[in-house]
Design a protein around this motif. Structure first.
Motif, PDB file in Angstrom:
ATOM      1  N   THR A 122      13.681   0.459   1.329  1.00  0.00           N
ATOM      2  CA  THR A 122      13.868  -0.265   0.070  1.00  0.00           C
ATOM      3  C   THR A 122      12.502  -0.407  -0.610  1.00  0.00           C
ATOM      4  OG1 THR A 122      13.596  -2.407   1.192  1.00  0.00           O
ATOM      5  CG2 THR A 122      15.845  -1.561   0.922  1.00  0.00           C
ATOM      6  N   MET A 123      12.523  -0.655  -1.911  1.00  0.00           N
ATOM      7  CA  MET A 123      11.268  -0.862  -2.635  1.00  0.00           C
ATOM      8  C   MET A 123      10.689  -2.224  -2.267  1.00  0.00           C
ATOM      9  SD  MET A 123      10.418   1.768  -4.363  1.00  0.00           S
ATOM     10  CE  MET A 123       9.109   0.990  -5.293  1.00  0.00           C
ATOM     11  N   GLY A 124       9.422  -2.225  -1.816  1.00  0.00           N
ATOM     12  CA  GLY A 124       8.772  -3.471  -1.411  1.00  0.00           C
ATOM     13  C   GLY A 124       7.341  -3.201  -1.013  1.00  0.00           C
ATOM     14  N   THR A 125       6.773  -4.073  -0.188  1.00  0.00           N
ATOM     15  CA  THR A 125       5.402  -3.904   0.307  1.00  0.00           C
ATOM     16  C   THR A 125       5.431  -3.794   1.817  1.00  0.00           C
ATOM     17  OG1 THR A 125       5.078  -6.298   0.391  1.00  0.00           O
ATOM     18  CG2 THR A 125       4.390  -5.148  -1.639  1.00  0.00           C
ATOM     19  N   CYS A 126       4.530  -2.922   2.345  1.00  0.00           N
ATOM     20  CA  CYS A 126       4.477  -2.676   3.784  1.00  0.00           C
ATOM     21  C   CYS A 126       3.163  -1.984   4.110  1.00  0.00           C
ATOM     22  CB  CYS A 126       5.667  -1.840   4.240  1.00  0.00           C
ATOM     23  SG  CYS A 126       5.829  -0.272   3.345  1.00  0.00           S
ATOM     24  N   PRO A 127       2.793  -1.908   5.390  1.00  0.00           N
ATOM     25  CA  PRO A 127       1.540  -1.237   5.768  1.00  0.00           C
ATOM     26  C   PRO A 127       1.602   0.268   5.465  1.00  0.00           C
ATOM     27  CG  PRO A 127       2.306  -2.678   7.533  1.00  0.00           C
ATOM     28  CD  PRO A 127       3.426  -2.584   6.552  1.00  0.00           C
ATOM     29  N   GLU A 128       0.446   0.788   5.000  1.00  0.00           N
ATOM     30  CA  GLU A 128       0.318   2.220   4.749  1.00  0.00           C
ATOM     31  C   GLU A 128       0.273   2.979   6.081  1.00  0.00           C
ATOM     32  OE1 GLU A 128       0.865   4.931   3.369  1.00  0.00           O
ATOM     33  OE2 GLU A 128      -0.462   4.882   1.617  1.00  0.00           O
ATOM     34  N   SER A 129       0.639   4.235   6.041  1.00  0.00           N
ATOM     35  CA  SER A 129       0.603   5.058   7.243  1.00  0.00           C
ATOM     36  C   SER A 129      -0.839   5.284   7.691  1.00  0.00           C
ATOM     37  CB  SER A 129       1.273   6.407   6.964  1.00  0.00           C
ATOM     38  OG  SER A 129       1.063   7.295   8.047  1.00  0.00           O
ATOM     39  N   ASP A 142     -11.800  -4.220   2.603  1.00  0.00           N
ATOM     40  CA  ASP A 142     -11.720  -2.760   2.787  1.00  0.00           C
ATOM     41  C   ASP A 142     -10.633  -2.131   1.926  1.00  0.00           C
ATOM     42  OD1 ASP A 142     -13.723  -2.950   4.706  1.00  0.00           O
ATOM     43  OD2 ASP A 142     -12.280  -3.254   6.337  1.00  0.00           O
ATOM     44  N   CYS A 143      -9.804  -2.942   1.284  1.00  0.00           N
ATOM     45  CA  CYS A 143      -8.684  -2.414   0.489  1.00  0.00           C
ATOM     46  C   CYS A 143      -8.903  -2.777  -0.979  1.00  0.00           C
ATOM     47  CB  CYS A 143      -7.358  -3.002   0.968  1.00  0.00           C
ATOM     48  SG  CYS A 143      -7.021  -2.677   2.720  1.00  0.00           S
ATOM     49  N   VAL A 144      -8.824  -1.781  -1.849  1.00  0.00           N
ATOM     50  CA  VAL A 144      -9.023  -1.972  -3.287  1.00  0.00           C
ATOM     51  C   VAL A 144      -7.661  -2.069  -3.961  1.00  0.00           C
ATOM     52  CG1 VAL A 144     -10.038  -1.022  -5.388  1.00  0.00           C
ATOM     53  CG2 VAL A 144     -11.183  -0.685  -3.178  1.00  0.00           C
ATOM     54  N   ALA A 145      -7.417  -3.211  -4.617  1.00  0.00           N
ATOM     55  CA  ALA A 145      -6.132  -3.414  -5.295  1.00  0.00           C
ATOM     56  C   ALA A 145      -5.980  -2.425  -6.453  1.00  0.00           C
ATOM     57  CB  ALA A 145      -6.025  -4.848  -5.794  1.00  0.00           C
ATOM     58  N   GLY A 146      -4.784  -1.866  -6.575  1.00  0.00           N
ATOM     59  CA  GLY A 146      -4.500  -0.926  -7.655  1.00  0.00           C
ATOM     60  C   GLY A 146      -4.903   0.518  -7.369  1.00  0.00           C
ATOM     61  N   GLY A 154       2.052   4.935  -1.614  1.00  0.00           N
ATOM     62  CA  GLY A 154       2.282   3.987  -2.691  1.00  0.00           C
ATOM     63  C   GLY A 154       0.992   3.424  -3.251  1.00  0.00           C
ATOM     64  N   LEU A 155       1.126   2.326  -4.039  1.00  0.00           N
ATOM     65  CA  LEU A 155       0.008   1.670  -4.715  1.00  0.00           C
ATOM     66  C   LEU A 155      -0.502   0.534  -3.839  1.00  0.00           C
ATOM     67  CD1 LEU A 155      -1.498   1.642  -7.517  1.00  0.00           C
ATOM     68  CD2 LEU A 155       0.110  -0.186  -8.158  1.00  0.00           C
ATOM     69  N   ARG A 156      -1.804   0.518  -3.589  1.00  0.00           N
ATOM     70  CA  ARG A 156      -2.381  -0.505  -2.700  1.00  0.00           C
ATOM     71  C   ARG A 156      -2.444  -1.861  -3.409  1.00  0.00           C
ATOM     72  NH1 ARG A 156      -7.194   2.656   0.678  1.00  0.00           N
ATOM     73  NH2 ARG A 156      -5.813   4.335   1.449  1.00  0.00           N
ATOM     74  N   THR A 157      -2.126  -2.904  -2.612  1.00  0.00           N
ATOM     75  CA  THR A 157      -2.092  -4.272  -3.152  1.00  0.00           C
ATOM     76  C   THR A 157      -3.413  -5.002  -2.962  1.00  0.00           C
ATOM     77  OG1 THR A 157      -1.268  -5.177  -1.062  1.00  0.00           O
ATOM     78  CG2 THR A 157       0.369  -4.410  -2.674  1.00  0.00           C
ATOM     79  N   GLY A 158      -4.297  -4.491  -2.137  1.00  0.00           N
ATOM     80  CA  GLY A 158      -5.580  -5.159  -1.869  1.00  0.00           C
ATOM     81  C   GLY A 158      -5.568  -5.992  -0.612  1.00  0.00           C
ATOM     82  N   SER A 168      -3.755  -2.291  15.437  1.00  0.00           N
ATOM     83  CA  SER A 168      -4.453  -1.757  14.269  1.00  0.00           C
ATOM     84  C   SER A 168      -3.942  -2.403  12.987  1.00  0.00           C
ATOM     85  CB  SER A 168      -4.275  -0.240  14.192  1.00  0.00           C
ATOM     86  OG  SER A 168      -4.787   0.387  15.351  1.00  0.00           O
ATOM     87  N   LYS A 169      -4.761  -2.268  11.938  1.00  0.00           N
ATOM     88  CA  LYS A 169      -4.401  -2.753  10.624  1.00  0.00           C
ATOM     89  C   LYS A 169      -4.589  -1.641   9.590  1.00  0.00           C
ATOM     90  CE  LYS A 169      -5.582  -7.668  11.187  1.00  0.00           C
ATOM     91  NZ  LYS A 169      -6.389  -8.791  10.635  1.00  0.00           N
ATOM     92  N   THR A 170      -3.750  -1.660   8.570  1.00  0.00           N
ATOM     93  CA  THR A 170      -3.884  -0.729   7.447  1.00  0.00           C
ATOM     94  C   THR A 170      -3.703  -1.494   6.140  1.00  0.00           C
ATOM     95  OG1 THR A 170      -1.533  -0.181   7.482  1.00  0.00           O
ATOM     96  CG2 THR A 170      -3.003   1.240   8.775  1.00  0.00           C
ATOM     97  N   CYS A 171      -4.117  -0.854   5.058  1.00  0.00           N
ATOM     98  CA  CYS A 171      -3.974  -1.478   3.740  1.00  0.00           C
ATOM     99  C   CYS A 171      -2.495  -1.532   3.341  1.00  0.00           C
ATOM    100  CB  CYS A 171      -4.755  -0.688   2.701  1.00  0.00           C
ATOM    101  SG  CYS A 171      -6.548  -0.729   2.923  1.00  0.00           S
TER     102      CYS A 171
END
Length: 432
Positions: A122-129, A142-146, A154-158, A168-171
């Protein structure tokens, strides 16, 4: 007193003499001179070279290459394909409508043998691969919004958020969630795939000769329902088992089904139209087209999605499909007797026989013991004498290299004297 002309350098004088000699030799006329050399070895070489040239043209040019024919390559072709069969995976039964892409039945199609499905996106927010470059992070800094990565999802939220599994963590991205690597499920469809049947209808046309033919000979409606291709017993039944195609291409079916690959089905129409139409038959060959020993470019896969609407919410199932892609390739050549190529190749053959004379002349004038004697006998130079005369018979004789007539025989102002015995004889009436 005239000034003396400056003397040319030795090199310039030699170049001038060479140029004059070349210019003079350019206008020379050469005619063959026949000399019979009674030498058995040289005669054997001469006849052997002639025999080899003759055999080359008779056997290779005319029999193998059929150069007496007018030919046409690249026939106009149409291809229709149809796949039949069902298979199962761990969770469901698959039919043709689901595992064949595209369904139109063209010359290129894919048979899905394994999938990696990511359901309920579904359309939403989640960790990048984590496979995306610079997707891993330690903090929000480490994450730049937009920011939008063309190779990402997808588009990074920051924000920097925990990954689906592990420490581990991802943007975080705004996309179809969860992304493919987070919740994909693998399913193998290749259990029954070797028994799939593929119908390949092919029709060809050679417009130069107005010749058409197809790869289905029988006119019975139920013929294709009860036959399978066999090169010896049933070559006009173009129904192939998928397992047979992979085997003829020299591949392992299980390995190919897991990683995917491209198989070429080559139909060759080589037709000698001087023979009957029944002698023009299709010949099939199979080979793998993708380089399986190069990891970066081997295999075959593609992605597509199935969309659902549940209670006003749009969801989708993302499918990464691995499969066997079939490329049907048609080529061929048709030939028919024509007088023009026959005459051209016969003339070429007769001219090439003269190579034997050239080779033997070279041996005769280079390696034989009496080569100077042979050279003296073979080459004669005849110089045309120069006689200053303005009479046209003399000029023509000199141009043709003949002995000029005596000056006393002709006069510029008077015609030639009549033969003796006819002087003073009156002309008969009626003579002209």
């Amino acid at each position: 007193m005239a000034a003396a002309q400056p003397k040319l350098p030795a090199g310039a004088a030699a170049a001038r003499r060479l140029a004059r000699g070349c210019w003079s030799a350019f206008w020379d006329y050469e005619t063959p001179k026949v000399i019979v050399v009674r030498n058995r070895r040289l005669g054997v070489v001469y006849r052997a070279v002639q025999l080899l040239i003759l055999l080359y043209f008779v056997w290779y040019v005319f029999i193998v290459q059929k150069s007496y024919q007018d030919s046409e390559t690249g026939p106009e072709s149409s291809i229709i394909t149809k796949v039949k069969g069902i298979t199962t995976s761990e969770h469901k039964v698959w039919d043709v409508e689901e595992y064949v892409k595209p369904p139109e039945g063209g010359s290129v199609f894919s048979i899905i043998t394994r999938i990696e499905a990511t359901p309920f996106q579904t359309m939403g927010t989640c960790p990048e691969s984590m496979r995306v470059h610079d997707a891993t992070c330690h903090s929000d800094d480490d994450c730049v919004a937009g920011e939008l990565d063309m190779l990402g999802n997808g588009l990074r939220t920051g924000r920097c958020v925990p990954y689906y599994h592990g420490a581990s963590k991802t943007c975080e991205v705004s996309a179809w969630c969860p992304v493919e690597d987070g919740a994909s499920v693998s399913q193998f469809l290749g259990k029954m795939a070797p028994n799939f049947t593929i119908l390949i209808k092919n029709s060809i046309h050679y417009p130069k000769f107005q010749f058409s033919k197809g790869n289905i000979a029988s006119q019975k409606d139920d013929y294709l329902k009860r036959c399978t291709f066999d090169q010896d017993s049933d070559p006009y039944c173009p129904i192939f088992r998928l397992g047979f195609i992979v085997e003829q291409a020299g591949e392992n079916f299980t390995e190919l089904a897991h990683k995917g690959g491209v198989i070429g089905v080559v139909i060759n129409w080589d037709c000698d139209l001087d023979l009957s139409e029944s002698e023009c038959n299709p010949k099939y060959s199979f080979r793998r087209l993708d380089p399986k020993h190069v990891p970066a470019s081997s295999g075959y896969n593609f992605r597509f999605a199935k969309y659902y609407n549940t209670n006003g919410t749009t969801t989708r199932m993302l499918i990464k499909a691995y499969g066997i892609r079939i490329d049907v390739i048609v080529h061929g050549q048709a030939g028919k007797f024509s007088l023009i190529p026959t005459i051209i190749n016969l003339a070429t053959a007769l001219t090439s026989i003269g190579v034997g004379s050239f080779l033997c002349d070279w041996i005769l004038l280079t390696f034989m013991n009496k080569n100077k004697v042979y050279s003296h006998k073979k080459f004669d130079k005849v110089c045309t004498p120069r006689h200053p005369s303005s009479s046209w018979p003399v000029t023509l004789a000199l141009v043709l290299g003949q002995v000029p007539p005596l000056p006393s025989q002709y006069s510029q102002d008077q015609p030639p004297n009549p033969p003796s015995g006819q002087e003073g004889r009156p002309r008969d009436k009626g003579q002209s």
